[in-house]
Enzyme design. Structure first.
Site, PDB file in Angstrom:
ATOM      1  N   HIS A 258     100.762  10.119   6.892  1.00  0.00           N
ATOM      2  CA  HIS A 258     101.056   9.684   8.270  1.00  0.00           C
ATOM      3  C   HIS A 258     101.064  10.880   9.236  1.00  0.00           C
ATOM      4  O   HIS A 258     100.173  10.999  10.043  1.00  0.00           O
ATOM      5  CB  HIS A 258     102.370   8.895   8.402  1.00  0.00           C
ATOM      6  CG  HIS A 258     102.447   7.713   7.491  1.00  0.00           C
ATOM      7  ND1 HIS A 258     101.519   6.709   7.532  1.00  0.00           N
ATOM      8  CD2 HIS A 258     103.321   7.384   6.489  1.00  0.00           C
ATOM      9  CE1 HIS A 258     101.815   5.799   6.617  1.00  0.00           C
ATOM     10  NE2 HIS A 258     102.903   6.182   5.965  1.00  0.00           N
ATOM     11  N   ASP A 306      97.608   2.150   2.369  1.00  0.00           N
ATOM     12  CA  ASP A 306      99.072   2.103   2.439  1.00  0.00           C
ATOM     13  C   ASP A 306      99.658   0.743   2.074  1.00  0.00           C
ATOM     14  O   ASP A 306      99.756   0.404   0.903  1.00  0.00           O
ATOM     15  CB  ASP A 306      99.504   2.577   3.847  1.00  0.00           C
ATOM     16  CG  ASP A 306     100.991   2.920   3.912  1.00  0.00           C
ATOM     17  OD1 ASP A 306     101.667   2.839   2.872  1.00  0.00           O
ATOM     18  OD2 ASP A 306     101.479   3.270   4.995  1.00  0.00           O
TER      19      ASP A 306
HETATM   20 ZN   LIG Z   1     103.291   4.816   2.175  1.00  0.00          ZN
END
Ligand SMILES: [Zn+2]
Length: 430
Positions: A258, A306
């Site tokens: 991220h 994800d």
């Molecule tokens: Zn993750």
């Protein structure tokens, strides 16, 4: 077995090349010849998926309704924890099988499973501490996707070593138990080290994990949420990425997953460290995380699916570019001076970053694994742009992983049985 594949165009390390023949033996490319006519289609190296929690595929579509208050990452996490607490090893394997089939059909040939659902529902380790990792490995072997296991170290609920929450009991390990888990994972598949986040590991634990990793892949969630940035500032006086760059030996084997909330100084620091940023644009959009400043980021990045809310490498790249356009009020933001077609430029960078983060060799070149995908069309830049920006369904035609063709005409050979097993598991869970 030796096999030869001939393509009208192929994305080689130097760029698009016409009339390319690839010879494959024992899963690897043994030679690449140019100027061989008679081929069809466009071949590209398969995309590495550098960040997945495959079990979360089971909740896709079930978290898209508003709760009594404002919805956020944290309310989504409550639902995810409820799902995680109900899953048995058979469920984990069935859901991973479906997720991996979709990854292969969506253009990914390798996946890094950032895996934290370790223990039985009451929090006791299974007889085999790596039972769940073994189930992920079985799903990867059945579907043919290349797997990097990233067993996650999770010990605390928040910064400063706070005690874990009861609903986190299936994730929790001591450092000793984690070392055992890692050793066992390494017998199943290539493995790396994954401290969950700066919330879940103390500085002492992070140091021990860094030592254990050596030069192996080390992945960590970082700066995904503004609340996490504020909590880190309150705890240490530093922002998460700032803290990590100052206190940990961040290096090219690190993947900062991220890194959404970074200052220009932090972004420059990540690039200078050589680490890869693991962008998960669809999940970051779905969870309302924020926008990583990719438009002027000089470092390496790859893409990950994800939460697996939608699995398609092209869609991840589309969301990446569109988020930058919306923030910058410009078009073709991720194109570069040397590669002006936007989709091709993003594909090349995500390919290189993903491979670096997973410790894989990539590229259609002698010695590399024969892991590739094909799309159908005449002009390669336009066809790839259409796959990323205009296709209504994944544009992938055929997929080979280490010389084994697992997707033909857009369809994985296990698609029907995987869907049936997944459907039964979700019916029980949701
Ligand atoms: Zn993750």
């Amino acid at each position: 077995m030796v096999e030869t594949l001939i393509f009208r165009h192929a994305l080689l390390p130097e760029g698009w090349v016409e009339n390319v023949s690839l010879t494959i033996a024992d899963g690897n490319i043994t030679s690449v010849e140019r100027g061989i006519p008679g081929g069809t289609g466009i071949a590209l190296p398969g995309m590495p998926n550098l960040h997945s929690h495959s079990f979360q595929r089971a909740m896709a579509g079930y978290a898209e309704l508003r709760g009594p208050g404002a919805d956020s990452f944290w309310t989504w996490r409550e639902l995810m924890y409820r799902l995680a607490l109900g899953m048995n090893p058979d469920d984990v394997q069935a859901v991973a099988t479906q997720a991996f089939v979709e990854m292969l059909e969506g253009g990914y040939t390798a996946v890094a499973e950032f895996h934290y659902l370790h223990h039985a529902p009451d929090g006791t380790p299974y007889t085999d501490i790596a039972e769940m990792a073994a189930r992920l490995t079985a799903a990867a072997e059945a579907t043919g996707i290349e797997l990097l296991l990233l067993p996650v170290f999770y010990a605390h609920a928040g910064f400063g070593g706070t005690a874990p929450l009861p609903e986190q009991r299936r994730f929790i390990n001591s450092l000793d138990a984690y070392a055992e888990l890692y050793e066992r994972c390494a017998t199943l598949a290539p493995s790396g080290i994954a401290p969950h986040s700066l919330r879940a590991a103390t500085p002492e634990e992070l140091r021990a994990l860094t030592t254990l990793a050596g030069t192996r892949p080390l992945h960590i969630h970082i700066a995904e949420q503004t609340a996490e940035v504020e909590a880190c500032l309150a705890w240490s006086g530093l922002r998460p990425v700032e803290y990590l760059l100052r206190h940990a030996p961040v290096a090219p084997n690190w993947c900062l997953v991220h890194a959404t909330h970074v200052t220009p100084t932090e972004a420059t620091g990540i690039a200078a460290s050589g680490a890869v940023v693991g962008l998960c644009p669809l999940t970051e959009a779905n969870l309302g995380d924020g926008i990583f400043p990719a438009h002027d980021f000089p470092g390496a990045f790859g893409i990950g699916s994800d939460s697996n809310v939608l699995i398609d490498a092209g869609r991840e790249l589309q969301m990446l570019e569109y988020s930058q356009r919306l923030a910058q009020h410009q078009r073709n933001v991720m194109a570069s001076a040397t590669i002006r077609p936007t989709a091709t430029a993003m594909y090349q960078r995500a390919l290189a970053g993903g491979a670096q983060a997973m410790g894989l060799q990539t590229g259609l070149a002698p010695g590399a694994p024969a892991s590739l995908v094909t799309i159908a069309g005449d002009d390669p830049d336009t066809t790839l742009a259409q796959a990323v920006f205009t296709a209504r369904t994944p544009a992938i035609r055929d997929v080979w992983v280490r010389g084994r063709r697992v997707v033909a005409e857009g369809r994985h050979h296990l698609a029907a049985s995987a869907r049936a097993g997944f459907g039964a598991a979700v019916k029980r869970l949701v």
